[in-house]
Design an enzyme around this catalytic site. Structure first.
Site, PDB file in Angstrom:
ATOM      1  N   LYS A  53     -12.897 -48.806 -24.515  1.00 57.74           N
ATOM      2  CA  LYS A  53     -12.085 -49.037 -25.728  1.00 57.74           C
ATOM      3  C   LYS A  53     -10.677 -49.521 -25.395  1.00 57.74           C
ATOM      4  O   LYS A  53     -10.182 -50.464 -25.987  1.00 57.74           O
ATOM      5  CB  LYS A  53     -11.952 -47.739 -26.554  1.00 57.74           C
ATOM      6  CG  LYS A  53     -13.226 -47.245 -27.186  1.00 57.74           C
ATOM      7  CD  LYS A  53     -12.990 -45.979 -27.969  1.00 57.74           C
ATOM      8  CE  LYS A  53     -12.547 -44.819 -27.097  1.00 57.74           C
ATOM      9  NZ  LYS A  53     -13.535 -44.423 -26.106  1.00 57.74           N
TER      10      LYS A  53
ATOM     11  N   LYS B  79      -4.607 -38.373 -23.193  1.00 59.84           N
ATOM     12  CA  LYS B  79      -4.349 -38.924 -21.844  1.00 59.84           C
ATOM     13  C   LYS B  79      -3.172 -39.901 -21.866  1.00 59.84           C
ATOM     14  O   LYS B  79      -2.571 -40.155 -20.830  1.00 59.84           O
ATOM     15  CB  LYS B  79      -5.591 -39.649 -21.307  1.00 59.84           C
ATOM     16  CG  LYS B  79      -6.787 -38.741 -21.023  1.00 59.84           C
ATOM     17  CD  LYS B  79      -7.828 -39.433 -20.166  1.00 59.84           C
ATOM     18  CE  LYS B  79      -8.369 -40.716 -20.748  1.00 59.84           C
ATOM     19  NZ  LYS B  79      -9.103 -40.570 -22.004  1.00 59.84           N
TER      20      LYS B  79
ATOM     21  N   ASP C 267     -15.444 -39.906 -29.802  1.00 62.72           N
ATOM     22  CA  ASP C 267     -16.045 -39.717 -31.120  1.00 62.72           C
ATOM     23  C   ASP C 267     -15.010 -39.218 -32.117  1.00 62.72           C
ATOM     24  O   ASP C 267     -13.934 -38.780 -31.752  1.00 62.72           O
ATOM     25  CB  ASP C 267     -17.152 -38.654 -31.048  1.00 62.72           C
ATOM     26  CG  ASP C 267     -18.381 -39.184 -30.339  1.00 62.72           C
ATOM     27  OD1 ASP C 267     -18.403 -40.376 -30.021  1.00 62.72           O
ATOM     28  OD2 ASP C 267     -19.292 -38.391 -30.095  1.00 62.72           O
TER      29      ASP C 267
ATOM     30  N   LYS D 261     -17.810 -44.506 -27.699  1.00 57.54           N
ATOM     31  CA  LYS D 261     -18.088 -43.419 -26.759  1.00 57.54           C
ATOM     32  C   LYS D 261     -17.028 -43.377 -25.643  1.00 57.54           C
ATOM     33  O   LYS D 261     -16.507 -44.416 -25.251  1.00 57.54           O
ATOM     34  CB  LYS D 261     -19.471 -43.664 -26.142  1.00 57.54           C
ATOM     35  CG  LYS D 261     -19.899 -42.684 -25.072  1.00 57.54           C
ATOM     36  CD  LYS D 261     -21.239 -43.105 -24.506  1.00 57.54           C
ATOM     37  CE  LYS D 261     -21.603 -42.265 -23.286  1.00 57.54           C
ATOM     38  NZ  LYS D 261     -20.700 -42.490 -22.155  1.00 57.54           N
TER      39      LYS D 261
END
Lengths: 254, 391
Positions: free
Chosen positions: A14, A40, A127, A9
């Protein structure tokens, strides 16, 4: 060869997990390439002292066909080779197509062969919202998928959706589930929720990271916590994750 | 370069290249695209469509299927069609929309292969690359699957590689090439792929040399070189230049060395500018020099076939009308498809030569078979007439 795609998510940590895992694996002697797969383009920032890289897609925009791998690859902390796919500004273009194009570029440039890479980590945005974001788990890219989650409902829900996508791609020769990494948020019943998720998808929980201000302190320094505060408890947990990854996935293809 | 084409058409896409390359080989070609788009690939770009059947289908991709990634209907439909028509193989390729969606053709091909029990090629065409790359992709994939492990029985056996109507038109030139070589004691083992077949393709390894007549044949030639060690020669046996091609084939077969006789034209500051596909244009440049005594150079906007060119020729990676106009402006005479005329300077002698990949069937009937016969029989080589293009 270890080839992992890290999903989870948005905001679950991450990139933090990926950069620390990359650093620990490099410390253990692996030749690591980390590819941020997010418009990003900030996946590798903690490995580069806060410095941003020229992303592959921005490089393609600027240089067209003359773009070379050396233009978009930089060595980060611990010797980790860093790349960012980049992508369009929010609300414009097609980020999924961008990730596909950037990964195809790096593949054609034979980055792994040229730099002797034996470990590739794909840090993938949120996702699996469209086909482009599934590219890192396709044949020829990652072999295993790691999903970062906490016990929060939305994180578990997103993790389950990603695990379902991995399951749906069975038969296509795509990456298989490698396991879950818990980034604790200290919510009630966190262990039970994550263990249920792991049992539902018959995948292990590889490691658990405690909630620690040391992570944010290190990021303010533009570094990973494993580099900045190697003696902190959470740094030890990242090293345990790296050990688990090496034990489970290194044997394949070597 | 701005990669613009305002007054001239663009060349046929890689999707058309796949369809054309596989047209006569007994497979079923499926293009993942919206309903109705078969017209683009199979009628506009395929002059054989009205005279000869081939199994070319469109998946009929809808907006809802694109949004939801519903590839199950595609798999169901292709499996049903394969069961009905029993093709020798299936080729699944794509168009711009599935390209943007990130469709994984290799994975779909794997699923189809398991389901249909047939060889299935997943060909990731995008619809935005040139027909040469599509034909190359299709043939190379097919060779990897079907080529038998055979070796040449004779040193005077050749294959013709890269033959599609997109480059050669439909004027009997492939038959003329075969007749020319056979008449000189050279056996043509197989042609990839006009007039060819899957059985011919299987025995491609049995030639002592490969003749590449368009740059779409270079990928297959390189594959055959890697696998069988077969050398290749780049060139079309046209005009008086045909003898040079013949000699190069004999030398290549004897020495095992690749040769490019068509790169022997002047290049650089050549007076006559020949525009088009690299091997064809370079071969024509050589043939023109023989008969006119005027130096020729080549302009190829298709990004492939550098092996065929001379020093100073121009090979662009993208089609660009402004750059084309600059090059045409400096030429003493121009040989090009008639649809290039709007960007050619008024008053410059212009010899029109249709190219199906550029102008479709518009000038199909005027493309002459130039195989091993003087160009003067087909053209007015005085370049005496100017055209009506704008200044």
């Amino acid at each position: 060869m270890i080839k992992l795609a890290i999903y989870g998510k948005g905001g679950i940590g991450k990139s933090t997990v990926c950069a620390n895992l990359a650093f620990c694996l490099a410390q253990a002697g692996r030749r690591v390439l980390q590819i941020g797969c997010d418009p990003k383009a900030d996946s590798t920032i903690a490995l580069r002292g806060g410095e941003r890289l020229l992303s592959v897609l921005e490089g393609m925009r600027q240089k067209g066909l003359s773009l070379a791998a050396d233009d978009v690859l930089r060595v980060g902390a611990g010797g980790v080779l860093c790349a960012e796919t980049g992508g369009p500004v929010p609300g414009m273009g097609c980020a999924g197509r961008g990730i596909a194009a950037a990964l195809e570029f790096l593949e054609k440039q034979d980055v792994c062969g040229r730099f002797g890479i034996d470990t590739v980590l794909y840090d993938v945005l949120g996702d699996v919202v469209c086909g482009g974001f599934a590219v890192p788990m396709r044949k020829g890219f990652a072999r295993h998928v790691l999903i970062v989650t906490s016990g929060e409902s939305m994180a578990v829900y997103a993790a389950a959706n990603i695990a379902m996508a991995v399951r749906n791609f069975r038969g296509r020769g795509y990456a298989v589930m490698g396991g879950f990494v818990v980034n604790r948020r200290d919510v009630p019943d966190e262990d039970e929720r994550v263990n249920t998720l792991a049992a539902d998808f018959d995948a292990p929980v590889l490691a658990e990271m405690e909630r620690s201000s040391a992570v944010q302190d290190a990021e303010r320094l533009g570094r990973t916590v494993t580099e900045a505060f190697p003696d902190s408890p959470v740094a030890g947990q990242f090293r345990a994750l790296a050990d688990a990854v090496r034990t489970r996935f290194a044997a394949e293809g070597e | 370069m701005r990669n613009t084409a305002c007054s001239i058409p663009t060349y046929a896409s890689d999707t058309s290249g796949v369809c054309s390359a596989l047209y006569e080989l007994g497979g079923m070609t499926v293009v993942h695209d919206s309903s109705g788009c078969n017209s683009t690939y199979s009628t506009f770009d395929e002059p054989r469509w009205y005279d000869r059947e081939s199994l070319i289908f469109i998946t009929g991709l809808t907006e809802a299927e694109a949004i939801f990634g519903r590839e199950d209907r595609l798999l169901d439909d292709v499996a049903a069609a394969a069961a009905e028509f029993s093709p020798a193989f299936i080729a699944l390729c794509g168009s711009p929309m599935p390209f943007i969606l990130g469709t994984d053709y290799a994975a779909l091909a794997g699923e189809l292969e398991e389901r249909c029990g047939l060889p299935v090629l997943g060909l990731p065409t995008t619809g935005i690359r040139t027909y040469l790359s599509g034909a190359d992709l299709a043939w190379t994939a097919l060779l990897q699957r079907f080529c038998d492990d055979v070796r040449p029985a004779s040193a005077v056996t050749i294959n013709i590689l890269g033959a599609t109507p997109l480059d050669l038109g439909l004027n009997g030139s492939v038959d003329s090439m075969k007749a020319f070589f056979e008449g000189r004691g050279i056996t043509v083992n197989a042609c990839l792929a006009m007039g060819g077949s899957l059985a011919e393709l299987r025995r491609l390894g049995a030639a002592a040399a490969n003749l590449v007549v368009a740059s779409s044949g270079i990928g297959p030639a390189l594959y055959l070189k890697r696998r069988f060690g077969t050398p290749f020669v780049a060139g079309q046996p046209i005009g008086l230049f045909a003898e040079d091609v013949l000699a190069a084939l004999v030398r290549a077969a004897e020495s095992g060395t690749d040769m490019s006789p068509c790169s022997a034209h002047h290049g650089g500051e050549g007076d006559i500018l020949v525009a088009g596909e690299a091997v064809a244009a370079a071969s024509l440049a050589c043939a023109l020099e023989r008969e006119t005594g005027r130096a020729c150079r080549v302009f190829c906007p298709l990004g492939r076939g550098g092996e065929a060119l001379a020093a100073g020729d121009v090979l662009l990676d993208a089609e660009d009308e402004e750059r084309a106009a600059e090059l045409f402006a400096g030429a003493g005479a121009i040989v090009a498809d008639p649809l290039y005329r709007p960007v050619c300077p008024k008053g410059t002698p212009f010899l029109p030569l249709g190219h199906v990949a550029f102008s479709g069937r518009c000038h199909l009937g005027t493309i002459p078979d130039m195989t091993a016969r003087p160009l003067a029989e087909a053209f007015d080589l005085s370049f005496g007439k100017s055209h009506g293009g704008k200044a």
